[in-house]
Design an enzyme around this catalytic site. Structure first.
Site, PDB file in Angstrom:
ATOM      1  N   LEU A   1       5.508   1.605   4.682  1.00 13.94           N
ATOM      2  CA  LEU A   1       6.284   0.440   4.100  1.00 13.94           C
ATOM      3  C   LEU A   1       7.191   0.760   2.911  1.00 13.94           C
ATOM      4  O   LEU A   1       7.692  -0.105   2.082  1.00 13.94           O
ATOM      5  CB  LEU A   1       5.014  -0.620   3.683  1.00 13.94           C
ATOM      6  CG  LEU A   1       4.230  -1.301   4.485  1.00 13.94           C
ATOM      7  CD1 LEU A   1       3.382  -2.197   3.927  1.00 13.94           C
ATOM      8  CD2 LEU A   1       4.950  -1.696   5.706  1.00 13.94           C
TER       9      LEU A   1
ATOM     10  N   SER B   1       7.300   4.939  -1.506  1.00 17.11           N
ATOM     11  CA  SER B   1       7.822   5.883  -2.195  1.00 17.11           C
ATOM     12  C   SER B   1       9.311   5.795  -2.784  1.00 17.11           C
ATOM     13  O   SER B   1       9.630   6.008  -3.796  1.00 17.11           O
ATOM     14  CB  SER B   1       7.765   7.288  -1.731  1.00 17.11           C
ATOM     15  OG  SER B   1       8.473   7.556  -0.343  1.00 17.11           O
TER      16      SER B   1
ATOM     17  N   PRO C   1       0.763  -1.142   0.029  1.00 16.06           N
ATOM     18  CA  PRO C   1      -0.206   0.059  -0.138  1.00 16.06           C
ATOM     19  C   PRO C   1       0.892   1.170   0.069  1.00 16.06           C
ATOM     20  O   PRO C   1       2.024   1.076   0.645  1.00 16.06           O
ATOM     21  CB  PRO C   1      -0.813  -0.105   1.571  1.00 16.06           C
ATOM     22  CG  PRO C   1       0.217  -1.076   2.203  1.00 16.06           C
ATOM     23  CD  PRO C   1       0.759  -1.903   1.101  1.00 16.06           C
TER      24      PRO C   1
ATOM     25  N   ASP D   1      15.077   4.192   4.002  1.00 13.16           N
ATOM     26  CA  ASP D   1      14.091   3.506   3.031  1.00 13.16           C
ATOM     27  C   ASP D   1      14.647   3.253   1.729  1.00 13.16           C
ATOM     28  O   ASP D   1      14.332   2.152   0.886  1.00 13.16           O
ATOM     29  CB  ASP D   1      13.192   4.629   2.516  1.00 13.16           C
ATOM     30  CG  ASP D   1      12.071   4.713   3.763  1.00 13.16           C
ATOM     31  OD1 ASP D   1      12.306   4.305   4.972  1.00 13.16           O
ATOM     32  OD2 ASP D   1      10.920   5.188   3.566  1.00 13.16           O
TER      33      ASP D   1
HETATM   34  O1  PMV Z   1       7.108   6.519   7.095  1.00 15.00           O
HETATM   35  P1  PMV Z   1       8.097   5.617   6.003  1.00 15.00           P
HETATM   36  O2  PMV Z   1       8.040   4.457   6.089  1.00 15.00           O
HETATM   37  O3  PMV Z   1       8.737   6.648   5.230  1.00 15.00           O
HETATM   38  O4  PMV Z   1       9.521   5.710   7.270  1.00 15.00           O
HETATM   39  C1  PMV Z   1      10.057   6.949   7.518  1.00 15.00           C
HETATM   40  C2  PMV Z   1      11.321   6.687   8.692  1.00 15.00           C
HETATM   41  C3  PMV Z   1      11.562   8.103   9.384  1.00 15.00           C
HETATM   42  O5  PMV Z   1      12.862   7.277  10.383  1.00 15.00           O
HETATM   43  C4  PMV Z   1      10.610   8.504  10.141  1.00 15.00           C
HETATM   44  C5  PMV Z   1      12.458   8.829   8.366  1.00 15.00           C
HETATM   45  C6  PMV Z   1      13.677   8.389   7.894  1.00 15.00           C
HETATM   46  O6  PMV Z   1      13.939   9.209   6.592  1.00 15.00           O
HETATM   47  O7  PMV Z   1      14.203   7.813   8.394  1.00 15.00           O
END
Ligand code: PMV
Length: 311
Positions: A97, A100, A92, A145
């Site tokens: 997850l 992007s 999703p 990510d």
């Molecule tokens: O929400 P997501 O899956 O894009 O995760 C972001 C993770 C953070 O630690 C909050 C931000 C980052 O860039 O590490």
């Protein structure tokens, strides 16, 4: 230049240390075996479509996606209005997850293939391109990510001034359950809310970040040792820290409690919080957890193993 190419990028779960990772603390994540598949071709009539579990997006009509897309294509000398891009998502969107980054890596790898770039050239340019496009959705991003989207298995990640330090972890296969509990908040907004809290409460927030770091370090050791009870207990500690920095919600906490009362070894938010998903560590062959989390939203099950895993 090739006529038509496909490429993929992986989704991710953050097992320990989100948010603190933006401030140089170690985190532990795992690339998902699934994510984004992009098909690219040169086209007289440009089109950019994202097919995802919740429907279809015309990216040309979304200013943020278009901005991110052009930042992504720029290092390859390409532009969104000369391409037909179709992205199929198996996770999703905007749920924590790593959708992007998975999309960005798939499109950037596709762009490199379209130009027939060699492998060494590709990884460097993909990395640069994805950092630029991720800044649109993440604000101040750690890069975790992107690392997960380009890789595989479990790894520890630390952002440093001279670039990310990444260590693959050897982790045996285990069942993990994700539940999408609430609509997501923007990652950039959640990262900014933590930055604001750090500004207001510097000592307290920095000291919480150090606790995140200890949790990640001990969590990495427990994962590689297969000490699943310890992993679960540390996930609950991590959830407490996420509550303390203000990124949890009553819905996310209720889902974590329900998971723990239904046989999970531990449960926490995964990703930026404010909504989105929780991650629970399942005990093998226990369906109570999946049934309980089904009350809170869509449930996804993954059997995950680290690189060089023994099973
Ligand atoms: O929400 P997501 O899956 O894009 O995760 C972001 C993770 C953070 O630690 C909050 C931000 C980052 O860039 O590490």
């Amino acid at each position: 230049m090739r006529a038509n190419v496909t490429a993929t990028g992986q989704g991710k779960l953050i097992v320990f240390g989100e948010h603190a990772v933006v401030y140089g603390r170690p985190a532990v994540a795992c690339s998902l075996p699934t994510g984004a598949r992009a098909t690219l071709q040169r086209a007289a009539t440009p089109r950019w479509v994202i097919e995802h579990p919740g429907g279809l997006i015309d990216a040309n009509a979304d200013a943020d996606i278009l901005k991110a897309g052009n930042l992504l294509l720029e290092p390859f000398g390409l532009c969104a209005d000369e391409l037909d891009i179709r992205i199929e998502m198996s996770i999703p969107l905007g749920a924590g997850l790593g959708s992007s980054a998975a999309m960005a890596v798939a499109v950037a790898r596709g762009a490199a293939r379209l130009l027939d770039l060699n492998e060494a050239d590709t990884e460097q340019r993909v990395s640069r391109a994805v950092i630029a496009s991720e800044s649109v959705f993440h604000g101040k991003a750690s890069g975790i990510d992107q690392q997960a989207a380009m890789g595989s298995g479990f790894f520890t990640f630390r952002k440093t001034d001279s670039g990310p330090v990444v260590d693959p972890l050897k982790v045996d296969a285990h069942r993990w359950v994700v539940a999408r509990v609430a609509p997501s908040k923007s990652t950039a907004a959640m990262v900014q809310s933590v930055a604001d809290r750090r500004e207001r409460l510097p000592e307290v927030t920095e000291s919480l970040f150090d606790d995140f770091a200890h949790t990640s370090e001990m969590g990495a050791r427990a994962l590689t040792a297969g000490a699943w009870d310890v992993v679960g207990e540390l996930m609950n500690v991590n959830q407490g820290l996420l509550e303390a920095i203000g990124v949890s919600t009553p819905e996310l906490e209720a889902a974590c409690t329900a998971a723990n009362q239904s046989g999970a070894l531990g449960a926490k938010i995964t990703g930026a919080g404010g909504g989105g998903c929780i991650l629970a560590l399942a005990q093998d062959d226990d369906d109570r957890l999946v049934d309980a989390l089904g009350e809170y939203g869509d449930v996804f099950e993954f059997t995950l193993a680290g690189r060089n895993s023994t099973t």
